[in-house]
Scaffold this active site. Structure first.
Site, PDB file in Angstrom:
ATOM      1  N   ASN A   9       0.874  -1.167   0.000  1.00 18.28           N
ATOM      2  CA  ASN A   9       0.000   0.000   0.000  1.00 18.28           C
ATOM      3  C   ASN A   9       0.914   1.219   0.000  1.00 18.28           C
ATOM      4  O   ASN A   9       1.523   1.543   1.024  1.00 18.28           O
ATOM      5  CB  ASN A   9      -0.900  -0.032   1.247  1.00 18.28           C
ATOM      6  CG  ASN A   9      -1.741   1.229   1.373  1.00 18.28           C
ATOM      7  OD1 ASN A   9      -1.742   2.077   0.483  1.00 18.28           O
ATOM      8  ND2 ASN A   9      -2.447   1.359   2.486  1.00 18.28           N
ATOM      9  N   LYS A  11       0.188   4.244  -0.272  1.00 15.90           N
ATOM     10  CA  LYS A  11      -0.442   5.427   0.344  1.00 15.90           C
ATOM     11  C   LYS A  11      -0.185   6.674  -0.513  1.00 15.90           C
ATOM     12  O   LYS A  11       0.000   6.541  -1.724  1.00 15.90           O
ATOM     13  CB  LYS A  11       0.038   5.586   1.795  1.00 15.90           C
ATOM     14  CG  LYS A  11      -0.158   4.293   2.596  1.00 15.90           C
ATOM     15  CD  LYS A  11       0.058   4.430   4.074  1.00 15.90           C
ATOM     16  CE  LYS A  11      -0.150   3.079   4.750  1.00 15.90           C
ATOM     17  NZ  LYS A  11      -0.012   3.129   6.197  1.00 15.90           N
ATOM     18  N   HIS A 101      -9.434   1.098   5.043  1.00 12.81           N
ATOM     19  CA  HIS A 101      -8.156   1.352   5.722  1.00 12.81           C
ATOM     20  C   HIS A 101      -8.380   2.299   6.899  1.00 12.81           C
ATOM     21  O   HIS A 101      -9.184   3.233   6.814  1.00 12.81           O
ATOM     22  CB  HIS A 101      -7.136   1.941   4.737  1.00 12.81           C
ATOM     23  CG  HIS A 101      -5.738   1.877   5.287  1.00 12.81           C
ATOM     24  ND1 HIS A 101      -5.291   2.780   6.226  1.00 12.81           N
ATOM     25  CD2 HIS A 101      -4.741   1.002   5.080  1.00 12.81           C
ATOM     26  CE1 HIS A 101      -4.041   2.453   6.559  1.00 12.81           C
ATOM     27  NE2 HIS A 101      -3.683   1.377   5.887  1.00 12.81           N
ATOM     28  N   GLU A 103      -6.715   4.680   7.961  1.00 11.96           N
ATOM     29  CA  GLU A 103      -6.470   6.101   7.683  1.00 11.96           C
ATOM     30  C   GLU A 103      -7.705   6.759   7.065  1.00 11.96           C
ATOM     31  O   GLU A 103      -7.999   7.923   7.324  1.00 11.96           O
ATOM     32  CB  GLU A 103      -5.235   6.241   6.781  1.00 11.96           C
ATOM     33  CG  GLU A 103      -3.964   5.951   7.580  1.00 11.96           C
ATOM     34  CD  GLU A 103      -2.821   5.334   6.784  1.00 11.96           C
ATOM     35  OE1 GLU A 103      -2.839   5.379   5.542  1.00 11.96           O
ATOM     36  OE2 GLU A 103      -1.904   4.790   7.430  1.00 11.96           O
ATOM     37  N   GLU A 173      -5.198  -5.063  10.404  1.00 12.54           N
ATOM     38  CA  GLU A 173      -4.169  -4.042  10.630  1.00 12.54           C
ATOM     39  C   GLU A 173      -4.438  -3.343  11.964  1.00 12.54           C
ATOM     40  O   GLU A 173      -5.214  -2.376  12.009  1.00 12.54           O
ATOM     41  CB  GLU A 173      -4.203  -2.999   9.512  1.00 12.54           C
ATOM     42  CG  GLU A 173      -3.958  -3.565   8.125  1.00 12.54           C
ATOM     43  CD  GLU A 173      -3.400  -2.508   7.184  1.00 12.54           C
ATOM     44  OE1 GLU A 173      -2.323  -2.748   6.633  1.00 12.54           O
ATOM     45  OE2 GLU A 173      -4.016  -1.448   7.017  1.00 12.54           O
ATOM     46  N   GLY A 179       2.745   2.088  10.815  1.00 13.45           N
ATOM     47  CA  GLY A 179       3.701   3.182  10.709  1.00 13.45           C
ATOM     48  C   GLY A 179       4.413   3.505  12.008  1.00 13.45           C
ATOM     49  O   GLY A 179       5.044   4.546  12.130  1.00 13.45           O
ATOM     50  N   SER A 219       3.608  -2.344  10.135  1.00 14.11           N
ATOM     51  CA  SER A 219       5.071  -2.389  10.288  1.00 14.11           C
ATOM     52  C   SER A 219       5.682  -3.726   9.875  1.00 14.11           C
ATOM     53  O   SER A 219       6.676  -4.160  10.465  1.00 14.11           O
ATOM     54  CB  SER A 219       5.474  -2.033  11.724  1.00 14.11           C
ATOM     55  OG  SER A 219       5.043  -0.717  12.031  1.00 14.11           O
TER      56      SER A 219
HETATM   57  P1  13P Z   1       3.154   0.230   7.651  1.00 19.09           P
HETATM   58  O1  13P Z   1       3.659  -1.049   7.035  1.00 19.09           O
HETATM   59  O2  13P Z   1       3.896   1.438   7.214  1.00 19.09           O
HETATM   60  O3  13P Z   1       3.002   0.098   9.121  1.00 19.09           O
HETATM   61  O4  13P Z   1       1.656   0.429   7.063  1.00 19.09           O
HETATM   62  C1  13P Z   1       0.776  -0.614   7.115  1.00 19.09           C
HETATM   63  C2  13P Z   1      -0.437  -0.229   6.379  1.00 19.09           C
HETATM   64  O5  13P Z   1      -1.171   0.662   6.778  1.00 19.09           O
HETATM   65  C3  13P Z   1      -0.738  -0.933   5.125  1.00 19.09           C
HETATM   66  O6  13P Z   1      -2.009  -0.644   4.672  1.00 19.09           O
END
Ligand code: 13P
Length: 263
Positions: A9, A11, A101, A103, A173, A179, A219
């Site tokens: 992803n 982002k 997601h 976010e 997740e 992150g 992560s």
């Molecule tokens: P990270 O791998 O940066 O923690 O992000 C995970 C994520 O949100 C994938 O959709």
């Protein structure tokens, strides 16, 4: 056989030249492997670069290396300024879309009902969905993680027709692991994946539960991917930060190739 999915992803990162560089590196690496049919590598650039990324995937790799969009509209074509509907994503060769997601739940205030509508629209347009769920730190501290994930799934995807659910992969997740450099332990992740599979079993059937790919996200990187992917109920990863570099993303692909059953 259940699909193993290693999905990046990306982002809201990378400009076009960087997309080309990353995608070309992934293509080069994947080309040199013999990928089994059940292993799918998925990359998810922002909308404007989907076609750029697609143009870099050679014909012979198109069934192994595929693209996901990071969002789609719940609406069909019409007066919805700024929106992109799933038929348009399909039209630019997207196979998947990421829905739910954390976010988007947090910053765009997407709720269960909207996510249900997006999921249905995406599948009916011929896309496969990577549906994200996961608890926040406070919720885990209060031991609410199972209730939270159950509610996210029940309210957005468990009333799908069983034929439609087969087009959904679930990504667990935990928000506190996204992150942050902190990951769920392999045991914590597997425990949740087992719980999700059991819910699918109860709401649908054993066959659907056994065939649903459940990915871990938060992560994930080469250093921890081995322990996570060794878990029996972890069928791949949804990777953020580590998917932005060729070496770390392909490192995770290589670990999946070693550890997961292939067909
Ligand atoms: P990270 O791998 O940066 O923690 O992000 C995970 C994520 O949100 C994938 O959709």
């Amino acid at each position: 056989m259940k699909k193993i999915i290693i999905a990046g992803n990306w982002k809201m990162n990378l400009l076009q030249a960087e997309v080309i560089q990353l995608m070309s590196g992934i293509v080069k690496h994947v080309k040199a492997q013999r990928l089994p049919n059940n292993l799918k590598i998925v990359c998810s650039p922002v909308y404007p670069y989907l076609q750029t990324a697609q143009s870099l995937i050679p014909e012979a790799l198109k069934s192994s290396l595929q693209l996901a969009a990071q969002n789609c509209s719940e609406q069909n074509p019409g007066a919805f300024t700024g929106e992109v509907n799933p038929a348009m994503l399909k039209d630019v060769s997207c196979k998947y879309v990421i829905i739910g997601h954390s976010e988007r739940r947090q910053y765009q205030k997407e709720d269960h009902q909207l996510l249900a509508a997006k999921t249905k629209n995406a599948i009916q347009s011929g896309l496969q969905v990577i549906f994200c769920c996961g608890e926040q730190l406070k919720e885990r501290q209060q031991d609410q993680q199972f209730n939270i994930v159950q509610q996210q799934l029940e309210e957005s995807i468990f009333d799908l027709h069983p034929d439609l659910l087969s087009k959904v992969a679930i990504a667990y997740e935990p928000v506190w692991a996204i992150g942050t450099g902190e990951t769920a332990t392999p045991e914590q992740a597997n425990e949740m994946h087992q719980f999700i599979r059991e819910l699918i079993h109860q709401n649908f059937s054993t066959e659907i539960a056994d065939n649903t790919s459940i990915l871990y996200g938060g992560s994930m990187k080469p250093a921890n991917a081995e322990a996570l992917l060794a878990q029996p109920d972890i069928d791949g990863g949804l990777i953020g930060g580590a998917a932005l570099q060729v070496e770390s993303f392909t490192g995770i692909i290589d670990i999946a190739l070693q550890l997961k059953p292939t067909a």
